[in-house]
Design a protein around this motif. Structure first.
Motif, PDB file in Angstrom:
ATOM      1  N   GLN A 193       0.817  -1.213   0.000  1.00 44.98           N
ATOM      2  CA  GLN A 193       0.000   0.000   0.000  1.00 44.98           C
ATOM      3  C   GLN A 193       0.846   1.256   0.000  1.00 44.98           C
ATOM      4  N   LEU A 194       1.950   1.247   0.745  1.00 47.69           N
ATOM      5  CA  LEU A 194       2.845   2.407   0.762  1.00 47.69           C
ATOM      6  C   LEU A 194       3.480   2.631  -0.607  1.00 47.69           C
ATOM      7  N   LYS A 195       3.884   1.564  -1.263  1.00 47.71           N
ATOM      8  CA  LYS A 195       4.488   1.682  -2.595  1.00 47.71           C
ATOM      9  C   LYS A 195       3.484   2.231  -3.609  1.00 47.71           C
ATOM     10  N   ILE A 196       2.249   1.748  -3.536  1.00 43.99           N
ATOM     11  CA  ILE A 196       1.200   2.209  -4.456  1.00 43.99           C
ATOM     12  C   ILE A 196       0.908   3.688  -4.222  1.00 43.99           C
ATOM     13  N   ALA A 197       0.771   4.075  -2.957  1.00 42.31           N
ATOM     14  CA  ALA A 197       0.492   5.478  -2.634  1.00 42.31           C
ATOM     15  C   ALA A 197       1.615   6.383  -3.116  1.00 42.31           C
ATOM     16  N   LYS A 198       2.859   5.949  -2.957  1.00 41.36           N
ATOM     17  CA  LYS A 198       3.994   6.757  -3.408  1.00 41.36           C
ATOM     18  C   LYS A 198       4.025   6.870  -4.928  1.00 41.36           C
TER      19      LYS A 198
END
Length: 440
Positions: free
Chosen positions: A297-302
């Motif tokens: 989720q953090l990678k997608i948001a970034k």
């Protein structure tokens, strides 16, 4: 030595076929030894008698190997090769967003897509609304785009799974399209020919879906996951709702403009966002790019917040012949339909039901799809600004904007949409956008 008629008889009588027999039949489809009547009889026998997982896997692999299978080792890519498939629906622009997100996270997405079929929109048709974009580049341009942009969405070459092209053309005219083993083999033979490390499959459920009900969709998902995994590709599936359009737009240029809004952060439909990010999370975990959901989720948001996903989309479009900077050009790149007007609610109440198949066919009738293979598409036409199911509506509210080539087309679409949309006095339950994730 096999005899085609004897193998057809065995399947007609419910007996399983060996991998060698299935290979013989697929070879015959490819080299012409099997005549159309034999291919049709085989398809009908499979339709009525089904195939077990071992047969389905053998059929899928034989069809995959009937043509070229891509190999990415020579490019020395520094990440896994991934893809996604959807069984189609209305406003399903996930591929155009998901591919760039995965590329921005370190994956490589050589996505082979198709054109509109029946009431469903086609990813290639959407991309061809972008001036100059070519869906049939040379293999050198395709590979360079995958390597440098991380994503390339194109059409299937003649060398990719030719047995499927022969079989599908016969299924289409013999009422055997909706056979689970044949659907499975058709989809997976092309996807596995991409040389993937992992795959996710988005299987739709509801009035705009390929399958009639949830149980059939679930059966297809389990079969496809099992077959793909037996064929050596880590695969998972997601069952998602298609009782209303997934995005806020239906129609080729309109959907691309919504993709542009999504990637730039100007506007993100919540249902579209949930499906896209869930599939992206599954892809990142299955491929090993992320170890767990929180990291994914953090990678997608970034990827979205940094603008990297948008830049990957821009680069793909540019390298495949489109504008140098489509997102900077904005919506001025696309021509508007001559007639744009809202369909107004005929009464007060709650938007309770949509017949997505009829809605999709209304877009086809506007000129946004094909009723025959040679038909040209009007990329300008379609529908947008949908009210979601469950919303309270007052008489005279705009239910949806209709984009038409002329007033007559607008009136015909409006009448069809009135019959496809149900407004009731009582509020009905609205299905969740995601039903189930299937990993085995």
């Amino acid at each position: 030595m096999f005899l085609p008629q004897e193998l057809i008889r065995k399947k007609r009588d419910g007996e399983p076929l060996t991998p060698a027999a299935i290979q013989f039949l697929v070879d015959g489809m490819t080299n012409g030894r099997l005549v159309d009547s034999q291919v049709a009889a085989l398809a009908m026998a499979i339709y009525f008698r089904d195939m077990n997982i071992e047969e389905s896997t053998a059929l899928t692999c034989a069809m995959r190997d009937s043509g070229s299978v891509l190999n990415w080792q020579s490019l020395a890519l520094d990440g896994p090769v991934l893809d996604k498939h959807s069984t189609g629906g209305l406003g399903d622009v996930v591929s155009l967003i998901l591919g760039p997100i995965i590329a921005a996270c370190g994956g490589y997405v050589p996505m082979i897509s198709g054109r509109g079929l029946g009431h469903t929109g086609g990813t290639l048709d959407k991309l061809e609304s972008i001036a100059g974009y070519t869906v049939d580049p040379s293999s050198q341009v395709f590979e360079r785009t995958v390597r440098e942009a991380g994503v390339a969405i194109i059409g299937a070459s003649r060398e990719l799974a030719p047995a499927d092209k022969r079989l599908y053309s016969i299924r289409d005219v013999t009422a055997t399209v909706d056979s689970l083993p044949l659907i499975c083999a058709s989809i997976l033979s092309k996807k596995l020919a991409e040389g993937l490390d992992s795959l996710v499959i988005d299987i739709k459920v509801g009035s705009g879906s390929l399958m009639a009900n949830l149980d059939q969709s679930r059966d297809l998902a389990h079969r496809m996951v099992a077959v793909a995994r037996q064929a050596g590709c880590k695969t998972s599936a997601l069952l998602t709702d298609m009782n209303q359009p997934l995005a806020s737009s239906c129609g080729n240029a309109l959907e691309v403009m919504e993709v542009m809004d999504y990637l730039t952060g100007e506007c993100r439909n919540s249902r579209l966002h949930e499906v896209t990010t869930t599939l992206a999370q599954m892809m990142l975990i299955d491929s090993g790019i992320a170890e767990h959901a929180e990291q994914a989720q953090l990678k997608i948001a970034k990827a979205l917040s940094s603008g990297e996903a948008a830049e990957r989309f821009n680069k793909m479009v540019r390298m495949l012949g489109g504008p140098q900077d489509l997102l900077a050009q904005g919506k001025s790149h696309f021509n508007q339909a001559p007639v744009i007007a809202p369909l107004l609610a005929p009464q007060d109440g709650y938007l309770s039901q949509m017949d997505c198949r009829e809605i999709g066919l209304s877009v086809v009738a506007l000129g946004g799809g094909r009723s025959r293979p040679s038909q040209n598409i009007d990329y300008r036409v379609g529908l947008n600004r949908w009210w979601p199911l469950g919303e309270k509506i007052c008489k005279g509210d705009p239910l949806v904007m209709i984009h038409a080539a002329d007033q007559t087309s607008w009136q015909k679409a409006a009448q069809r949409l009135r019959e496809a949309i149900l407004i009731t006095d009582e509020k009905s339950s609205v299905p969740d956008v995601i039903y189930q994730q299937i990993n085995e």
